[in-house]
Design an enzyme around this catalytic site. Sequence first.
Site, PDB file in Angstrom:
ATOM      1  CE1 TYR A  25      -3.382  -2.820   0.812  1.00  0.00           C
ATOM      2  CE2 TYR A  25      -2.251  -3.126   2.888  1.00  0.00           C
ATOM      3  CZ  TYR A  25      -3.183  -3.543   1.967  1.00  0.00           C
ATOM      4  OH  TYR A  25      -3.911  -4.687   2.210  1.00  0.00           O
ATOM      5  CG  ASP A 247     -13.568 -12.015   6.341  1.00  0.00           C
ATOM      6  OD1 ASP A 247     -12.854 -12.383   7.289  1.00  0.00           O
ATOM      7  OD2 ASP A 247     -13.130 -11.421   5.328  1.00  0.00           O
ATOM      8  CE  LYS A 276      -5.729  -8.614   9.348  1.00  0.00           C
ATOM      9  NZ  LYS A 276      -6.813  -8.552   8.355  1.00  0.00           N
TER      10      LYS A 276
HETATM   11  C1  LIG Z   1      -6.964  -8.853   6.921  1.00  0.00           C
HETATM   12  C2  LIG Z   1      -8.273  -9.340   6.432  1.00  0.00           C
HETATM   13  C3  LIG Z   1      -8.369 -10.184   5.320  1.00  0.00           C
HETATM   14  C4  LIG Z   1      -7.176 -10.574   4.493  1.00  0.00           C
HETATM   15  O1  LIG Z   1      -6.234 -11.307   5.211  1.00  0.00           O
HETATM   16  P1  LIG Z   1      -4.729 -11.410   4.665  1.00  0.00           P
HETATM   17  O2  LIG Z   1      -4.084 -12.340   5.620  1.00  0.00           O
HETATM   18  O3  LIG Z   1      -4.175 -10.031   4.703  1.00  0.00           O
HETATM   19  O4  LIG Z   1      -4.805 -11.959   3.297  1.00  0.00           O
HETATM   20  C5  LIG Z   1      -9.625 -10.625   4.953  1.00  0.00           C
HETATM   21  N1  LIG Z   1     -10.723 -10.276   5.639  1.00  0.00           N
HETATM   22  C6  LIG Z   1     -10.672  -9.473   6.714  1.00  0.00           C
HETATM   23  C7  LIG Z   1     -11.919  -9.136   7.457  1.00  0.00           C
HETATM   24  C8  LIG Z   1      -9.439  -8.964   7.138  1.00  0.00           C
HETATM   25  O5  LIG Z   1      -9.405  -8.137   8.186  1.00  0.00           O
END
Ligand SMILES: *Cc1c(COP(=O)(O)O)cnc(C)c1O
Length: 432
Positions: A25, A247, A276
Site C-alpha cells: 500500500y 469473515d 489474523k
Molecule cells: C486482513 C483481512 C483479510 C485478508 O487477510 P490477509 O491475511 O491479509 O490476506 C480478509 N478479511 C478481513 C476481514 C481482514 O481483516
Amino acid sequence: MPDSAAPPTAPDWLQAGMDHLWLPYTQMRNLPTPLPIVSAEGVRLHLPDGRSLIDGISSWWTVCHGYNHPHIRKAVVEQIQHLPHVMLGGLVHEPVARLATRLTAMLPGDLDHVFFSESGSVSVEVAMKMAIQYWINRGVAGRHRFVSFRFGYHGDTMACMSICDPDEGMHGLFAGCLPEQIIADVPRSTEQRAAFRQLLKQRRGEIAAVIIEPLVQGAGGLKMYDAETLAFIRQACDAQDHLLILDEIMTGFGRTGTMFACQQADMVPDIATFSKALTGGTLPLAATVATRRVFEAFLSDSPSTALMHGPTYMGNPLACAAAHASLDLFEREPRLQQVAAIETRLRDGLSACRGLNGVLDVRTKGAIGVVELDRAGEANWLKPRLIAEGVWVRPFGNIVYLMPPFVIEPVDLDRLTAAVVKVVSDWSRERA
Ligand SMILES: *Cc1c(COP(=O)(O)O)cnc(C)c1O
C-alpha cells in the site's frame, strides 16, 4: 516536523534494503524511510536507536497476547525441533489434527470442518469456491455471484477485491478484470432491510452466498453495526435458502468482546473464515470452516465433487503449534475481561475527540476504538506526529483507530488514547 520518521542512526541494512523492497500500500517514490524494528516485547516495538513505541494496532490486529509471548515462543521452538513442516496432501500430523478438533469444539453450531491455508485472503477465496461448488455439486447451475457490502474488506487477491467496498477495493482501477458481484448496504434501517430481502429474492438464481464481516467491518472503513442486524441477515438468508459466509478474520478471537463476533447475535454462519489473531500474531495461518451441510455437499463417489484446493504450506505444524499456544492463553488468562476493560477505557479516553472540528464520529466496540475524520488523505500529516508521541498508530483513509494487544496495561492504553486525542486535536485546530 520531519516528514520521515527515520532514526538518526539508521542500521546499514536499511537504505540498501529499501532500494529493493516493495512495500504494501505504498507509493515507492520519495517514500519516507519506514521505521526499523529490531525487537518487540509485550506492547512495545524497539528501534535500533534505543527508542521504543507503544503499539496501538497489534501488527494488523494479530498480536492479541503482546509480542514475543514466552508461551507461544516455547511451543514453536519445541515444534521446530521435530517437525517444522510436512505436506498435508496424503499426510497428516498431530498439531493440525488437534487444531481442527479444538477449533470446531470452540465454534458455535455445527461448524465442524476446517480447511487450513496461510493467509486471510486465501481463506476467503476458499470460502468463495466452497460456496460456488456447493451449488454445482447439488446440481444447481448459475449461482456464482456474491452479495457483499459497502465498506466491507475481505483481502487483496482478485476474487477478494471483487467483494470489497468498490472504492477501497479498487474496483475502478481493475474494472473489467474482477468478477462482478452485488454490493449492498448493510441492512440497518427498515428500508434497507426491505431492499435486502428483495435483492435476495430477485437475484436468488445468481447468488452463491452472502458474505460479511460480523459487527465490525475492518479495513474498508471500520464501520460498526449491531448484533440484531447480523441476526436479521441470517434470517433473511435462511428465508431464501442462501448460504451466509462470515469473515471473522479481524473479529475472531476476542477482538469484539466475545471469542467470535457471531456469538453476540446468537447465530451460526454456513462458512466462516479466520486468520489474523489465530496464531497470536506469530506465524501465518488461516482457516475456512464449514458446517456439516456445506461439507456434505462435497461427499460423493466421484472425485469431481471434491474441493480442488491445496496451498503448499497448508496446516504448517509451526503455525498450528503457535495457534494451540495462543488458544491456551485464551483459556488460562482473562482475555475477554481484558477486552471489556479496554473497551471502557477506549471509550473514555477517546471521548475528548468527540465534537472536535472535523471529527465525524468516535466509536468503540471491544478492543477497537475509532475516530472518523471528515476527510481522507490526512494520514501523512498524522503519522509522524503520532510517532513523535511515542506510539505506533497507522491511520488510513479518514480513520484513526486503536486496536491494542489485549494485554496492554491501563497506563499504556491511556498513553495511546492521549496521543490520539492530542494529534487529532492539533489536526482539528490546524485545519481551521
Ligand atoms: C486482513 C483481512 C483479510 C485478508 O487477510 P490477509 O491475511 O491479509 O490476506 C480478509 N478479511 C478481513 C476481514 C481482514 O481483516
